[in-house]
Motif scaffolding. Structure first.
Motif, short mmCIF file in Angstrom:
data_model
loop_
_atom_site.label_atom_id
_atom_site.label_comp_id
_atom_site.label_asym_id
_atom_site.label_seq_id
_atom_site.Cartn_x
_atom_site.Cartn_y
_atom_site.Cartn_z
N PRO A 207 62.39 42.82 78.06
CA PRO A 207 63.38 43.89 78.30
C PRO A 207 63.55 44.20 79.78
O PRO A 207 62.61 44.06 80.56
CB PRO A 207 62.77 45.08 77.56
N LYS A 208 64.74 44.64 80.13
CA LYS A 208 65.01 45.02 81.52
C LYS A 208 65.17 46.53 81.69
O LYS A 208 64.96 47.06 82.76
CB LYS A 208 66.27 44.31 82.01
N THR A 209 65.56 47.23 80.62
CA THR A 209 65.74 48.67 80.68
C THR A 209 64.83 49.35 79.67
O THR A 209 64.28 48.70 78.76
CB THR A 209 67.19 49.06 80.37
N LEU A 213 63.42 48.14 76.06
CA LEU A 213 62.00 48.17 75.71
C LEU A 213 61.81 48.77 74.32
O LEU A 213 61.04 48.25 73.50
CB LEU A 213 61.20 48.96 76.74
N LEU A 214 62.54 49.85 74.03
CA LEU A 214 62.45 50.48 72.71
C LEU A 214 62.97 49.54 71.63
O LEU A 214 62.39 49.44 70.54
CB LEU A 214 63.23 51.80 72.70
N SER A 215 64.05 48.83 71.94
CA SER A 215 64.60 47.86 70.97
C SER A 215 63.64 46.71 70.74
O SER A 215 63.44 46.26 69.60
CB SER A 215 65.95 47.32 71.48
N SER A 248 61.25 55.98 88.40
CA SER A 248 62.53 55.36 88.07
C SER A 248 63.58 56.40 87.69
O SER A 248 64.75 56.29 88.06
CB SER A 248 62.35 54.36 86.92
N GLN A 249 63.16 57.42 86.97
CA GLN A 249 64.09 58.41 86.43
C GLN A 249 64.46 59.49 87.45
O GLN A 249 65.62 59.83 87.62
CB GLN A 249 63.44 59.06 85.21
N ALA A 250 63.45 60.03 88.14
CA ALA A 250 63.69 61.15 89.07
C ALA A 250 63.99 60.69 90.49
O ALA A 250 64.60 61.41 91.27
CB ALA A 250 62.48 62.08 89.08
N GLY A 348 65.71 54.97 84.91
CA GLY A 348 66.88 55.63 85.47
C GLY A 348 67.79 54.60 86.10
O GLY A 348 68.14 53.60 85.48
N ASP A 349 68.15 54.84 87.38
CA ASP A 349 69.05 53.92 88.07
C ASP A 349 68.31 52.73 88.69
O ASP A 349 68.92 51.71 88.97
CB ASP A 349 69.81 54.65 89.20
N THR A 350 67.03 52.89 88.94
CA THR A 350 66.30 51.86 89.66
C THR A 350 65.01 51.50 88.94
O THR A 350 64.46 52.31 88.19
CB THR A 350 65.95 52.34 91.08
#
Length: 475
Positions: A207-209, A213-215, A248-250, A348-350
């Motif tokens: 997974p990349k996102t 990952l959840l999938s 990654s998120q904040a 997040g974005d990165t």
């Protein structure tokens, strides 16, 4: 994909727009290297032992093959303390043996307990401190300086640092602008390792996102294998999970603010990260043994149970740094074939990449202690341990070919290529009482959250209470 692979700077660093643009460019460049480097397939044996120049000769950028000059120390004896055990300790003793051979000094390795600051405090109180200690947190280095235990490194060690380390790796060993720490060991703590056989059987892809990952986890679960192994018995891997999601998120600026307690743990950004983590931690079918089992699983077992049991192991994936390879070696799985790795997915974005490390700090200033710090700052010392595996050095003049397998070579290359553009482990930057003590502070609070991932607000309140107390006391 860009990466937040950056070292924590002092709060006074420039924040003008051109600086931000250059950092964004650097992150993008670093990410390009990392993305390519972590497409980790087995290397052909023809290239496995070749250096960067492809000739088969050991090449190191800028070292010129020089060896560090050390003084003769016949009759001198010194002690070095670290919390390392098992292969890590055994391999480091081989590095110390080389120092003994070159100098004539006798070095004794002193096994330390975690947290090492408490261990050192008892030794110092008893009048028997080790000469050098390997400290795993910048916060611990600052504590050792504040307590007047640590001694600045000398000109010879500083010269080795300046020659072999990026400015960022030098800076995290400084307190108030003075060099106290020599970062001998590094870690890329943004990796998820997986059982290749399980992925192949399930038809799962790297997974990349986070959503990927959840999938992927659901696909693995549907194939009959529990997706994740979580080392809940040890608090520190839980802090690493949080840091990757949070970075990654904040974003890096918030990351720095939280690391320095300039924003509170009750901040909405922390709520968002914990809520995201709960998407895995709160799904008992996704965690080997559920929360109860995870809280009884220590880090080494979290790795080995992922790579034993053929195509029906207890778990398909385990999150942690490059040092996981030492534990994988205890199983029949081979790194690069039976055990592979992908970068921690973008939340997040990165995409996040968090680094950690261990620094040599002098406690008893002597010619022998300074010589050992100089040796540990040289490519000579790091190259010995790199060849033994399970180790990563921030020293840019260690030949990439010294690392024993394609996976480790690529992770090392990515770390060096990133230069100064990375973030250091957040819990390692905090006071030891909050971010580095078993059964207390952040470690305990995240263990409680793993037990009850619905209690986001309660977890935030506990984290803030413990952080405020630790930062207030400076311990």
């Amino acid at each position: 994909m860009r990466s937040n692979l950056r070292v924590r700077r002092s709060p006074n660093h420039s924040t003008n727009h051109s600086t931000h643009r250059s950092r964004r460019a650097a992150r993008a460049a670093a990410a390009a290297v990392i993305a390519g480097a972590l497409t980790l397939t087995a290397c052909s044996s023809d290239n496995k032992d070749k250096g960067n120049d492809g000739t088969g000769k050991e090449s190191s950028s800028g070292s010129g093959g020089d060896t560090v000059t050390l003084p003769k120390l016949n009759g001198a004896s010194l002690e070095i303390a670290a919390v390392w055990t098992g292969d890590e300790q055994a391999n480091f003793k081989k590095v110390l043996a080389e120092f003994e051979k070159r100098t004539g000094a006798k070095v004794t390795f002193v096994p330390a307990q975690d947290p090492i600051i408490n261990f050192l405090g008892s030794k110092i109180a008893g009048g028997k401190p080790p000469d050098v200690a390997m400290l795993p947190q910048p916060g611990a280095i600052k504590q050792a300086v504040d307590k007047k235990w640590a001694k600045p490194i000398g000109a010879e060690a500083q010269a080795e640092l300046s020659k072999n380390y990026s400015q960022g790796w030098q800076d995290i060993g400084k307190v108030d602008g003075k060099q106290y720490g020599v970062y001998y060991k590094a870690a890329n703590k943004s990796l998820i390792w997986y059982n290749t056989k399980v992925f192949e059987n399930a038809g799962a892809k790297e997974p990349k996102t986070w959503q990927d990952l959840l999938s992927t986890a659901q696909t693995i679960y549907d194939s009959g294998v529990t997706p994740f192994s979580v080392a809940g018995a040890d608090g520190w891997p839980l802090t690493d999970w949080f840091e990757n999601v949070y970075l990654s998120q904040a974003g890096p600026e918030k990351y720095d603010q939280l690391a320095q307690h300039k924003i509170k743990w009750t901040d909405p950004s922390v709520k968002q990260a914990l809520t995201t983590l709960a998407q895995i931690w709160g799904k008992k079918d996704f965690v080997a043994g559920g929360a109860k089992g995870a809280l009884q699983t220590e880090f080494p077992a979290s790795v080995t149970q992922t790579f034993t049991g053929g195509d029906q192991p207890k778990s398909a994936m385990v999150y942690e740094g490059d040092f996981v390879q030492v534990n994988i070696a205890e199983t029949k799985a081979k790194v690069g074939t039976g055990a592979k790795v992908f970068p921690f997915p973008t939340v997040g974005d990165t995409a996040p990449v968090v680094s950690g490390g261990d620094a040599a700090v002098i406690l008893k200033d002597s010619k022998a202690a300074q010589a050992l710090a100089t040796f540990l700052a040289s490519p000579d010392a790091a190259t010995i341990q790199a060849k033994l595996g399970g180790y990563l050095s921030p020293n840019k003049n260690v030949p990439n070919s010294a690392y024993p397998n394609a996976v480790q070579q690529k992770i090392a290359k990515a770390l060096i290529a990133a230069g100064d553009d990375f973030r250091f482990d957040m819990s390692d930057q905090t006071p030891q009482a909050f971010g580095g003590t078993p059964g207390k502070g952040e470690w305990k609070d995240l263990q409680d959250f793993l037990k009850n991932p619905t209690d986001v607000a309660g977890t935030q309140a506990k984290l803030e209470k413990d952080a405020a107390a630790a930062y207030g006391s400076g311990s």
